[in-house]
Design a protein around this motif. Structure first.
Motif, short mmCIF file in Angstrom:
data_model
loop_
_atom_site.label_atom_id
_atom_site.label_comp_id
_atom_site.label_asym_id
_atom_site.label_seq_id
_atom_site.Cartn_x
_atom_site.Cartn_y
_atom_site.Cartn_z
N VAL A 1 68.68 -3.02 63.76
CA VAL A 1 67.28 -3.32 64.01
C VAL A 1 67.13 -3.76 65.46
N GLU B 1 65.36 -5.43 68.24
CA GLU B 1 64.32 -6.44 68.47
C GLU B 1 64.31 -6.87 69.94
N GLN C 1 60.44 -3.83 71.94
CA GLN C 1 60.11 -3.69 70.53
C GLN C 1 59.15 -4.79 70.05
N ARG D 1 54.79 -2.96 66.82
CA ARG D 1 56.17 -2.55 66.58
C ARG D 1 56.95 -3.54 65.71
N ASN E 1 58.84 -2.33 62.32
CA ASN E 1 60.26 -2.60 62.05
C ASN E 1 60.44 -3.21 60.67
N THR F 1 71.02 -7.10 63.86
CA THR F 1 69.82 -7.33 64.66
C THR F 1 70.20 -7.41 66.13
N LEU G 1 66.59 1.40 63.84
CA LEU G 1 65.16 1.11 63.91
C LEU G 1 64.87 0.74 65.35
N THR G 2 64.30 1.64 66.13
CA THR G 2 64.22 1.48 67.57
C THR G 2 63.06 2.28 68.12
N THR H 1 59.65 3.49 66.26
CA THR H 1 58.40 2.73 66.21
C THR H 1 57.37 3.40 67.12
#
Length: 688
Positions: free
Chosen positions: A73, A75, A79, A84, A88, A111, A145-146, A168
């Motif tokens: 993930v 962050e 992001q 966004r 996420n 993360t 997740l980016t 995202t």
């Protein structure tokens, strides 16, 4: 449970190979001689070799292991833009729900935040570390997740499973940023320097051709100009002062753009003087004249023009003019035509003798009001009727003579306000008195008594606390008066001397408006993410400083006095970017790292950088905004992504719980079988 036949030879393996070779040779010889029992001989040899090889059956009890899916993930700062973070969270919940319905599958969540300094998004580094922490044989898939903006693509590891990217952002995202592509670190004052800027639009930007660009130097009121979008702009400018010049460029935030974090840029250019042009006018020969000349000539950055008036006009000695070897004083050229070419004019024991008409002196006064600088080093003549004060210059000089001249020894002292003034601050520490009382300086023996007009500042005092060194600002320029001509005693080392060279250097730089010698100043010295906030003032106290962070958050800090007139504090910025500081009177701008961090150079989500890696693992990339996705199990080597779904490859990993080894036959049984076969071969061949 699984079974495997294994060998545990009773003799070394090399010797076993030798026995096998001999047996093969014997059987081959029997075939060559056409012996009818050759096949019995071969079986006997095989039985003998089996006895020596000691075969056994290995049985394992295996426990299946779950497959692991890595979910990274992102962050990082980019992001945190817009929706966004919510995207996420929504995508992560979707993945957890999909993996929960797959049998024998576990999720490992990693993360990723911002890297140290301005390293950007280290996405592949996070993947490498996650793979190092897990058995590669169990990894069935990797999901990112980016926004696809990573800065360590070269650190991509060898991936054991399909890689997928869930992006995202929205299809209509757009952003505008300001880029300074060329800016020098140094520039010569008075010479033009060119900066190259560019305003770029990214993504689905609106149709706009121009944008206002705000240009501010050292927090002064900005200049706003219209610049085109998408074109390099060559911006010529001249630095206003020496020292560090902080140039801030800003474009306004537009409606709908992703972020304004990349709408500003700060450039710090150190302004240096090519040469300091000084005009020194000595009214008459005296012991300190040579000291002034030597001090100014010792600095290679000073262009000195020195005139000494040896023969005033009223002198009548009968010598024909054509026999004089003296140079005529070019008053008109110096004080009318080329006066603006000089940075500093010094009058050393100058008296009015009719050489400089009042019109020339009025021009010098105008020169100061327009930004020039005049320093007067006075002797007894300053208190006489011929004093330069009794001319148009008297209106700007910071000391009015009383006609009294004291001829007795005294040690110059720094006044109370002089201890806070940058010209004299800390001078006494350069030559401390061994007795601990005041500075350890030599005495001077002449002081011209003056009265100080309102607005002037006395930073040094002499006999009975009378003014010795006075400073004042006139219009855009500055003037200084030394009420004594005995400063040369310090240079000669009389009674230990004193810091004449440092005093003159500071005085000249103050008159040249160098920022580090301003009486009222606020500046910042950054070290990494920590900034030392410094406020110099002539007041006894100063107010709190308000720090505006890159995201608009304000923080108020209190400064502590560390020396007279100098207040400081340390404060650590939580992120890189542009910080603005103000105490209500003075302002400062500082960039910790770049004004627009690497995270905000490219803000539109894309899978372009990750595409080669994703294609190499037969994975897929899709936008979170398109809706929820399905996660399926696919065989290794098959496409692992399709419309609305991504796949993982079950690995079938297991853990061995128990191992049992059972011999197929005891060694004596193989030997008995071998013996029976050899007897059979002998009987068959004997019957023939």
């Amino acid at each position: 449970m699984t079974g495997t036949v294994i060998l545990d030879p009773l003799i070394p393996l090399l010797l076993l190979y030798l026995v096998a070779a001999m047996a093969t040779l014997g059987v081959g010889l029997a075939i060559w001689r056409r012996l009818p029992g050759w096949w019995l001989r071969g079986l006997a040899a095989m039985a003998l070799l089996a006895a020596l090889a000691n075969p056994a059956l290995q049985q394992e009890d295996r426990e299946p292991l779950s497959d692991i899916v890595l979910v990274v993930v992102d962050e990082s700062a980019s992001q945190m833009i817009g929706k966004r973070p919510e995207q996420n969270a929504k995508a992560l919940a979707n993945i957890k729900a999909e993996l929960a319905r797959l049998p024998n599958t576990e999720l490992r969540q990693i993360t990723l935040g911002d890297g140290e300094g301005d390293t950007g998004t280290a996405l592949m580094t996070a993947v490498s570390q996650a793979l190092a922490d897990e058995p590669r044989a169990r990894v069935a898939g990797i999901i990112l997740l980016t926004d696809g903006r990573l800065h360590d693509i070269e650190r991509t590891p060898n991936l054991p499973a399909p890689l997928h990217a869930l992006l995202t952002g929205e299809p209509d995202d757009w952003d505008r940023r300001l880029v300074v592509s060329n800016a020098p670190a140094f520039a010569i004052l008075g010479e033009e320097v060119t900066l190259t800027l560019r305003v770029e639009d990214q993504g689905a930007a609106p149709d706009q051709t121009n944008v206002p660009l705000s240009i501010a130097i050292d927090g002064e009121p900005p200049l706003v100009v219209q610049v085109p979008i998408g074109e390099d702009i060559n911006l010529p400018l001249q630095l206003p002062h020496g020292g560090m010049n902080v140039l801030q460029f800003t474009i306004p935030a537009a409606d709908g753009e992703l972020t304004d974090r990349n709408n500003a840029a700060v450039v710090q250019i150190n302004g240096v003087r090519d040469r300091l042009r000084v005009l020194l006018v000595s009214g008459e020969p005296h012991p300190g004249e040579r000291t002034w000349r030597n001090l100014l000539k010792s600095d290679a950055a000073v262009d000195l023009v020195h005139f000494t008036i040896l023969r005033p006009p009223e002198k009548q000695d009968g010598v024909p003019v054509n026999e004089l070897s003296l140079i005529a004083f070019p008053t008109r050229e110096l004080f009318l035509e080329k006066i603006n070419d000089f940075d500093l004019i010094i009058f050393d024991r100058y008296r009015r003798r009719g050489i400089l008409p009042s019109a020339y002196l009025e021009n010098i006064r105008s020169y100061v009001e327009r930004g020039g600088a005049v320093l007067v080093s006075s002797g007894p003549e300053y208190g006489s009727a011929d004093s330069i004060y009794r001319s148009p210059l008297g209106e700007i000089l910071p000391g009015a003579p009383t006609a009294r001249v004291f001829e007795e020894g005294f040690v110059p002292q720094i006044t109370e306000i002089g201890a806070r003034h940058p010209v004299t601050e800390g001078l006494d520490l350069l030559s401390p008195n061994p007795d601990g009382e005041g500075p350890g300086w030599g005495r001077w023996f002449r002081l011209v008594d003056v009265t100080v007009p309102e607005g002037a500042t006395t930073v040094m005092s002499g006999l009975d606390d009378r003014p010795l060194l006075m400073l004042n600002r006139i219009g855009e320029g500055r003037v200084a008066l030394i009420a004594s001509d005995h400063s040369w005693l310090w240079d000669r080392g009389y009674e230990g001397g004193g810091p004449q060279l440092e005093l003159l250097r500071r005085l000249a730089h103050w008159m040249m408006k160098e920022p580090e010698l301003e009486e009222e100043a606020l500046w910042v010295e950054p070290t990494g993410q920590t900034m030392r906030i410094i406020r110099r003032t002539l007041d006894l106290e100063t107010g709190d400083v308000t720090i505006t962070q890159p995201d608009g958050t304000e923080t108020v800090v209190t400064l502590q006095e560390v020396s007279p007139g100098r207040f400081e504090t340390l404060w650590t910025g939580p992120e890189i970017g542009l910080y603005r500081l103000s105490d209500g009177e003075e302002t400062a701008v500082i960039a910790l790292g770049p004004a627009a961090p690497r995270e905000f150079e490219q803000t539109i989500a894309t899978a372009q950088t990750l595409a080669p890696i994703i294609d190499g693992t037969r994975g897929g990339a899709m936008a979170i905004s398109e809706g929820a996705i399905d996660i399926r199990s696919v065989r290794e080597g098959r496409p692992a992504a399709g419309r609305g779904w991504i796949g993982i490859t079950p690995r079938g990993a297991f853990q061995t719980a128990d191992v049992r080894i059972t011999p197929l036959l005891p060694a004596w049984a193989f030997l008995l079988l071998s013996a029976l076969l050899m007897v059979g071969a002998w009987l068959r061949e004997g019957r023939r």
